[in-house]
Design a protein around this motif. Structure first.
Motif, mmCIF file in Angstrom:
data_model
loop_
_atom_site.group_PDB
_atom_site.id
_atom_site.type_symbol
_atom_site.label_atom_id
_atom_site.label_comp_id
_atom_site.label_asym_id
_atom_site.label_seq_id
_atom_site.Cartn_x
_atom_site.Cartn_y
_atom_site.Cartn_z
ATOM 1 N N ARG A 111 -10.161 10.802 -14.280
ATOM 2 C CA ARG A 111 -11.591 10.793 -14.002
ATOM 3 C C ARG A 111 -12.052 9.551 -13.254
ATOM 4 N NH1 ARG A 111 -14.846 9.684 -19.123
ATOM 5 N NH2 ARG A 111 -14.053 7.623 -18.540
ATOM 6 N N ASP A 112 -11.623 8.385 -13.720
ATOM 7 C CA ASP A 112 -12.127 7.152 -13.129
ATOM 8 C C ASP A 112 -11.559 6.877 -11.748
ATOM 9 O OD1 ASP A 112 -13.505 6.985 -15.441
ATOM 10 O OD2 ASP A 112 -12.330 5.369 -16.316
ATOM 11 N N ASN B 139 -8.440 6.756 -17.188
ATOM 12 C CA ASN B 139 -9.398 7.153 -18.223
ATOM 13 C C ASN B 139 -8.928 6.522 -19.526
ATOM 14 O OD1 ASN B 139 -10.800 8.424 -20.295
ATOM 15 N ND2 ASN B 139 -10.963 10.353 -19.176
ATOM 16 N N ARG C 267 -21.307 8.056 -8.752
ATOM 17 C CA ARG C 267 -19.956 7.897 -9.297
ATOM 18 C C ARG C 267 -19.555 9.011 -10.269
ATOM 19 N NH1 ARG C 267 -19.770 3.359 -13.463
ATOM 20 N NH2 ARG C 267 -20.742 5.069 -14.594
ATOM 21 N N ASP C 268 -20.446 9.326 -11.214
ATOM 22 C CA ASP C 268 -20.077 10.280 -12.250
ATOM 23 C C ASP C 268 -20.000 11.714 -11.746
ATOM 24 O OD1 ASP C 268 -20.023 8.080 -13.810
ATOM 25 O OD2 ASP C 268 -21.866 8.519 -14.911
ATOM 26 N N ASN D 61 -25.128 8.244 -12.342
ATOM 27 C CA ASN D 61 -24.673 6.939 -12.805
ATOM 28 C C ASN D 61 -25.828 6.318 -13.571
ATOM 29 O OD1 ASN D 61 -24.045 4.213 -13.132
ATOM 30 N ND2 ASN D 61 -22.924 4.114 -11.192
#
Lengths: 204, 204
Positions: A125-126, A176, B125-126, B176
DNA sequence: ATTTTGATTGTTGTTACAATAATCAAATGG
DNA sequence: CCATTTGATTATTGTAACAACAATCAAAAT
């Protein structure tokens, strides 16, 4: 601070007989309880739960994962705007078009060594790899430490970042914190199938 | 109950400097933590955990004994993985690849209404949009609530998720928590330039 | 030398709690 | 009179805390 007796707050509110959140309005639409899991499997369990939630939402089944070969035919180069400002950037009138871009050319170097894989799970995810994204895997690239790779461990495929231990053993990192690193132990089958050189997705 | 002073218990015991259970001597040989799961999936998760435990045991015997080669075939079935959703997915033998995918076809619907924009900043980002990603913007799509859009506010361009206020005014949400929502106030110039239908990036 | 025993320390399932979220209806404001 | 604001109410959710249990140690007893 206390002003119970002398309060002159507005007189709204009061008893609400049937107020309050309704039962089963949570993430899963059902009661939950806690369970203890080993640290290293926390991410796996969370992944399962979010897939379970999706399955509930839309009747769709889990996405079937398969490796797909690249097709680079067609030749379309579309306008690419410049944007260097964080919050906004100047009007993309036609004169702000920096250049033209062909996604196929941008994404694919060696067509016959390139494959696509659909991401499942949140373990990367990150790094910006979300479920259902397509990862571009190039088998002709030589993997280096720090690369995102498609690895095979005991015939299980997984996408992770390649690192190494102090003993120079391979080590696979998730992007993550919920997912523990994977160390390759003696006797395990291990292979780096290809290097993830890019990704793409559709929003709509 | 108290007999601190008059106790005539045996004189065993006393300080034990290095006594006590050793760390990681639990079921999983690693630290654990609690996680909340829906009631109906408790059994599934527990099944997975006990399979995980078995797998660990087996792994151990692999590394320390050399006579166990016989049962290598019988791989433990991990219930969570049966749906190919969480950690790994089944081996895609190279000759099983039938489908081909063309990123251009996948990403682009209306060639002459499609533009690319380079993402800067972390405000999305998310949603998986990281700096330097290329966003695919389609001007022919009709924006809907929930879409990621390229919007223009007072001739500043920005990529946000489209929402609306209770007064049906447009509202732009970042993906975000560090970024506050943007409300369009009366008198501000506002336009949705196009809908972000996809994105792509290179890692290497 | 072996066993018993209390002290010590980690694990484990559960409960408790605080922060958040959802919902309701009285009070308020136009 | 109707839509909005506001405080009250109730559920969810991640985490901390707890108590019962288990494992380990070494002094004391046998």
């Amino acid at each position: 601070m206390e002003q119970k007796s002398t309060q002159n707050k507005s007189k709204r509110g009061g008893l609400r007989v049937n107020a309050g959140r309704k039962v089963d309005t949570g993430l899963f639409g059902e009661p939950t309880s806690v369970i203890r899991v080993p640290e290293s499997q926390k991410g796996v369990v969370k992944d399962f739960l979010s897939a379970y939630r999706n399955k509930q939402l839309k009747q769709e089944s889990y996405n079937h994962l398969e490796i797909v070969a690249a097709d680079k035919s067609g030749d379309i180069a579309l306008p690419l705007f410049t944007s260097k400002v964080a919050a906004g950037f100047p009007s993309p009138a036609d004169d702000h078009i920096e250049k033209r871009l062909n996604p196929n050319d941008f994404l694919i170097d060696q067509q016959d060594a390139t494959f696509f894989v659909t991401i499942s799970g949140l373990s990367m995810r990150d790094a910006g790899l979300l479920p259902n994204d397509k990862a571009v895997v190039d088998r002709s690239k030589i993997p280096a430490i720090g690369d995102i790779v498609l690895a095979v461990i005991d015939s299980e495929y997984t996408i992770k970042m390649l690192a190494k231990t102090k003993q120079n053993q391979p080590r696979l990192l998730s992007a993550n914190p919920d997912f523990a690193p994977i160390e390759i132990k003696e006797g395990q089958q291990f292979e780096i199938w290809g290097v993830v050189t890019g990704s793409f997705r559709r929003f709509k």
